[in-house]
Design an enzyme around this catalytic site. Structure first.
Site, PDB file in Angstrom:
ATOM      1  N   GLU A 275      -0.200  -9.290  -1.207  1.00  0.00           N
ATOM      2  CA  GLU A 275      -1.634  -9.606  -1.150  1.00  0.00           C
ATOM      3  C   GLU A 275      -2.228  -9.581  -2.566  1.00  0.00           C
ATOM      4  OE1 GLU A 275      -2.223  -6.576   1.948  1.00  0.00           O
ATOM      5  OE2 GLU A 275      -3.196  -8.127   3.122  1.00  0.00           O
TER       6      GLU A 275
ATOM      7  N   GLU B   1       4.155  -5.220   7.224  1.00  0.00           N
ATOM      8  CA  GLU B   1       3.289  -4.191   7.839  1.00  0.00           C
ATOM      9  C   GLU B   1       3.578  -3.983   9.321  1.00  0.00           C
ATOM     10  OE1 GLU B   1       2.286  -6.579   5.787  1.00  0.00           O
ATOM     11  OE2 GLU B   1       0.814  -5.792   4.355  1.00  0.00           O
TER      12      GLU B   1
ATOM     13  N   ALA C 225       0.857  -1.187   0.000  1.00  0.00           N
ATOM     14  CA  ALA C 225       0.000   0.000   0.000  1.00  0.00           C
ATOM     15  C   ALA C 225       0.891   1.234   0.000  1.00  0.00           C
ATOM     16  CB  ALA C 225      -0.876  -0.012   1.251  1.00  0.00           C
TER      17      ALA C 225
ATOM     18  N   GLY D 180       0.772  -5.100   0.671  1.00  0.00           N
ATOM     19  CA  GLY D 180      -0.352  -5.181  -0.262  1.00  0.00           C
ATOM     20  C   GLY D 180       0.074  -5.735  -1.617  1.00  0.00           C
TER      21      GLY D 180
HETATM   22  N1  CAA Z   1       4.549   3.511  -0.160  1.00  0.00           N
HETATM   23  C1  CAA Z   1       4.943   4.730  -0.557  1.00  0.00           C
HETATM   24  N2  CAA Z   1       6.151   5.001  -1.050  1.00  0.00           N
HETATM   25  C2  CAA Z   1       7.023   3.989  -1.135  1.00  0.00           C
HETATM   26  C3  CAA Z   1       6.699   2.675  -0.735  1.00  0.00           C
HETATM   27  C4  CAA Z   1       5.380   2.454  -0.230  1.00  0.00           C
HETATM   28  N3  CAA Z   1       4.956   1.236   0.152  1.00  0.00           N
HETATM   29  N4  CAA Z   1       7.755   1.871  -0.926  1.00  0.00           N
HETATM   30  C5  CAA Z   1       8.722   2.661  -1.435  1.00  0.00           C
HETATM   31  N5  CAA Z   1       8.278   3.919  -1.563  1.00  0.00           N
HETATM   32  C6  CAA Z   1       9.006   5.087  -2.053  1.00  0.00           C
HETATM   33  C7  CAA Z   1      10.056   5.546  -1.054  1.00  0.00           C
HETATM   34  O1  CAA Z   1       9.495   6.368  -0.053  1.00  0.00           O
HETATM   35  C8  CAA Z   1      10.994   6.300  -1.962  1.00  0.00           C
HETATM   36  O2  CAA Z   1      10.467   7.560  -2.237  1.00  0.00           O
HETATM   37  P1  CAA Z   1      11.447   8.848  -2.462  1.00  0.00           P
HETATM   38  O3  CAA Z   1      12.251   8.516  -3.687  1.00  0.00           O
HETATM   39  O4  CAA Z   1      10.482   9.953  -2.671  1.00  0.00           O
HETATM   40  O5  CAA Z   1      12.290   8.944  -1.223  1.00  0.00           O
HETATM   41  C9  CAA Z   1      10.949   5.479  -3.258  1.00  0.00           C
HETATM   42  O6  CAA Z   1       9.729   4.737  -3.227  1.00  0.00           O
HETATM   43  C10 CAA Z   1      12.088   4.495  -3.365  1.00  0.00           C
HETATM   44  O7  CAA Z   1      12.112   3.719  -2.178  1.00  0.00           O
HETATM   45  P2  CAA Z   1      13.459   3.075  -1.594  1.00  0.00           P
HETATM   46  O8  CAA Z   1      14.551   4.085  -1.682  1.00  0.00           O
HETATM   47  O9  CAA Z   1      13.132   2.500  -0.267  1.00  0.00           O
HETATM   48  O10 CAA Z   1      13.693   1.951  -2.704  1.00  0.00           O
HETATM   49  P3  CAA Z   1      14.571   0.614  -2.590  1.00  0.00           P
HETATM   50  O11 CAA Z   1      14.629   0.093  -3.984  1.00  0.00           O
HETATM   51  O12 CAA Z   1      15.837   0.864  -1.858  1.00  0.00           O
HETATM   52  O13 CAA Z   1      13.717  -0.396  -1.672  1.00  0.00           O
HETATM   53  C11 CAA Z   1      11.653  -1.512  -1.029  1.00  0.00           C
HETATM   54  C12 CAA Z   1      12.516  -0.945  -2.185  1.00  0.00           C
HETATM   55  C13 CAA Z   1      12.392  -2.707  -0.381  1.00  0.00           C
HETATM   56  C14 CAA Z   1      10.365  -1.972  -1.651  1.00  0.00           C
HETATM   57  C15 CAA Z   1      11.456  -0.419   0.053  1.00  0.00           C
HETATM   58  O14 CAA Z   1      11.018   0.766  -0.602  1.00  0.00           O
HETATM   59  C16 CAA Z   1      10.407  -0.750   1.093  1.00  0.00           C
HETATM   60  O15 CAA Z   1      10.688  -1.480   2.028  1.00  0.00           O
HETATM   61  N6  CAA Z   1       9.186  -0.201   0.956  1.00  0.00           N
HETATM   62  C17 CAA Z   1       8.123  -0.346   1.953  1.00  0.00           C
HETATM   63  C18 CAA Z   1       7.556  -1.748   1.983  1.00  0.00           C
HETATM   64  C19 CAA Z   1       6.446  -1.833   2.994  1.00  0.00           C
HETATM   65  O16 CAA Z   1       6.574  -1.523   4.162  1.00  0.00           O
HETATM   66  N7  CAA Z   1       5.258  -2.293   2.502  1.00  0.00           N
HETATM   67  C20 CAA Z   1       4.071  -2.437   3.322  1.00  0.00           C
HETATM   68  C21 CAA Z   1       3.146  -1.265   3.085  1.00  0.00           C
HETATM   69  S1  CAA Z   1       1.724  -1.311   4.121  1.00  0.00           S
HETATM   70  C22 CAA Z   1       0.611  -2.320   3.340  1.00  0.00           C
HETATM   71  O17 CAA Z   1       0.875  -2.846   2.277  1.00  0.00           O
HETATM   72  C23 CAA Z   1      -0.733  -2.429   4.061  1.00  0.00           C
HETATM   73  C24 CAA Z   1      -1.678  -3.441   3.478  1.00  0.00           C
HETATM   74  O18 CAA Z   1      -1.479  -4.637   3.579  1.00  0.00           O
HETATM   75  C25 CAA Z   1      -2.954  -3.029   2.868  1.00  0.00           C
END
Ligand code: CAA
Length: 267
Positions: free
Chosen positions: A121, A141, A75, A118
């Site tokens: 998911e 999450e 998400a 997500g």
């Molecule tokens: N939401 C919003 N923005 C996100 C994002 C997310 N889930 N994941 C990455 N981004 C954004 C970062 O904030 C960053 O933005 P900026 O360039 O503006 O700083 C950009 O994407 C690049 O991110 P990274 O520098 O972290 O990229 P990376 O290639 O080094 O790592 C990744 C990739 C491992 C996917 C890492 O971004 C990450 O861990 N993301 C979050 C994953 C996460 O926590 N997901 C769960 C979300 S909650 C959910 O999904 C709820 C549900 O079940 C409904």
């Protein structure tokens, strides 16, 4: 096979959609700068395209894929920042997820790279999954002070069993593609550059089968696991919404956006 297909390309920002080819419609998640995070706009586009595909006789199977390094990062965390539990309950995302869940034609997924939250998911909404050997699956999450909210706790447990699901959901640890294949989360692991080709070949094979039988076959296989799934998903959604009242969720989301380690306090 473009005879009577509607123009899938019109007005889409977050996904790329081709025209059906050999009765297969290919959809690619396309927000690379945000690592294909599933913002509401993206889910809406996906639900709208699947609604179109439902009524298009030139679509008998869908191929869903993401990017080379990220299938989807979950998400969109930035959209969560100021949401209250009431906002989560009223969120249109629930309708878009339901539209994806209820899509009656087979969906083959091709996953490369991170498939998280997500994103995982969404992958589990596919009927058959192929993944490149560098893919990583996870439900991180918990690091944000919340839990999966789109069926993750239920579907993951059904697919990989309690212990592996608990490990992923409680610790946020990722599962490799090789382990995901062993555990039954995906059908086949392959070289990353072959993922889409393999998924497309199978999608085209399925698209040659009688569409009505394929539809009822999908429905029947899903029924095998669905007896208590809907109750579990409703309960999960309530817990998910409740967590939006916690200060740990504010802390988890703020820490992510501020690129620092969170400090959780238990309330
Ligand atoms: N939401 C919003 N923005 C996100 C994002 C997310 N889930 N994941 C990455 N981004 C954004 C970062 O904030 C960053 O933005 P900026 O360039 O503006 O700083 C950009 O994407 C690049 O991110 P990274 O520098 O972290 O990229 P990376 O290639 O080094 O790592 C990744 C990739 C491992 C996917 C890492 O971004 C990450 O861990 N993301 C979050 C994953 C996460 O926590 N997901 C769960 C979300 S909650 C959910 O999904 C709820 C549900 O079940 C409904």
């Amino acid at each position: 096979m473009t005879r009577e297909s509607p123009p899938y390309l019109a007005g889409l920002e977050d996904i790329l959609v081709g025209q059906p080819e050999d009765f297969v419609l290919t959809i690619r998640l396309n927000r690379p700068k945000a690592r294909n995070a599933l913002r509401t706009q993206l889910l809406k586009e996906l639900a709208d395209v699947l609604a179109q595909a439902s009524n298009d006789d030139d679509v008998r199977c869908v191929l869903l894929t993401g990017g080379e390094k990220v299938f989807a990062a979950g998400a969109d965390i930035t959209e969560m920042k100021d949401k209250s539990p009431v906002d989560v309950i009223n969120d249109p995302r629930g309708h878009y997820w339901a539209a994806i869940r209820d899509f009656a034609k087979p969906i083959v997924g091709a996953v490369n790279g991170f498939c998280l939250g997500g994103g995982n998911e969404l992958a589990m909404h596919c009927d058959i999954l192929f993944a490149g050997n560098t893919a990583q699956f996870g439900q991180p999450e918990i690091n944000l002070g919340i839990i999966p909210g789109a069926g993750g706790t239920q579907r993951l447990t059904q697919m990989v069993g309690k212990s592996k699901a608990m490990r992923m959901v409680l610790s946020g640890e990722f599962m490799s593609a090789t382990e995901a294949e062993k555990a039954g989360l995906i059908a086949e692991v392959c070289e990353p550059e072959l993922t889409i080709d393999k998924a497309l070949t199978l999608a085209k094979k399925i698209a040659k089968k009688p569409p009505l039988a394929a539809r009822l076959a999908k429905e029947s296989v899903l029924n095998a696991a669905d007896t208590l799934l809907s109750d579990g998903i409703k309960a999960e959604r309530k817990s998910f919404a409740t967590l939006f009242a916690s200060s740990d969720k504010q802390e988890g989301v703020s820490a992510f956006m501020e690129k620092r380690k969170p400090t959780f306090k238990g309330h």
